[in-house]
Motif scaffolding. Sequence first.
Motif, short mmCIF file in Angstrom:
data_model
loop_
_atom_site.label_atom_id
_atom_site.label_comp_id
_atom_site.label_asym_id
_atom_site.label_seq_id
_atom_site.Cartn_x
_atom_site.Cartn_y
_atom_site.Cartn_z
N GLU A 166 0.83 -1.20 0.00
CA GLU A 166 0.00 0.00 0.00
C GLU A 166 0.87 1.25 0.00
O GLU A 166 1.93 1.30 0.62
N GLN A 177 0.59 5.68 0.27
CA GLN A 177 -0.25 6.77 0.77
C GLN A 177 0.24 8.10 0.18
O GLN A 177 1.42 8.42 0.24
N THR A 195 -5.07 6.20 0.47
CA THR A 195 -4.30 4.96 0.53
C THR A 195 -4.59 4.16 -0.74
O THR A 195 -5.76 3.87 -1.04
N SER A 206 -3.45 0.92 -3.58
CA SER A 206 -2.78 -0.36 -3.78
C SER A 206 -2.89 -0.73 -5.25
O SER A 206 -3.57 -0.06 -6.04
#
Length: 263
Positions: free
Chosen positions: A131, A133, A183, A185
């Motif tokens: 992930e 951010q 966030t 991914s």
Amino acid sequence: MQVTDWIDSITGVLTLAAAVAAGVYAKRAAHSTMEQAAAAHDQVEIAAAALEVAREDADNARSFAADERREAALAARRAAEDRIDALMPSVLIRATPGRPWFLQQRSERPGESWVGVDDDRELTEADGSVEFQVTVDFHIENPSDHIALVTLGDFGFGEVYLPNGQPILLRSREKVAFRWRATLSIGVFRNSESWNTLRATFVVRDLASSAHDVVEVVLDLGFFNDAGYRVFVAPKLPNPWRERIGQPTGGRVYDRLESHSAG
């Protein structure tokens, strides 16, 4: 000549004279009737023309009156808008890259949550749990003499952290800052392209909510490049920016005037 013959002769002469006289009078009467008919026809045409002129004058008068009413209404509207404009706040909205890191990656080390990204990364489907951010700081300032109420509109994605909730009340010369985070991914990259651009909107009102402006801040967040089997992550944007200033979109909406018009 007998008396009866004389009477018949006299009667015939008188009848002929009467017929001649009747013909003369009939001719005169006919001529007079034609003149009267022609005069009546002329009078009808004159009256019709006068009626048409009167109708045109009435139409012109109604049109002029309608134009006068429209001009008066527009002048009254402009005057009302000017009074509201004189009391509207002027708000400056800026966006800057998050500090200390614009782009971070979730850390796998114990005791660490996020670490800054300072080199290129390459992700595959096997990195689905990785992930990132992105952080942006927003700064709102009220340089005007009037109190401002600022409400956050649509940001599209991510989360906003407001210390005191909203609407944000800003007195004259007052400033406030808040943080936006998203966030992301590899699954997000594959399912949407919205993460490449952030469009943040704000609604700015005066204290009486007489009118409002919509301000938009458009930010390039193109850290990620989806190349099919791989996603490339760069720590720097292709077109780096240090600050973006919000711009008004559309015209000012005069809520109070519009509600009165609708009523």
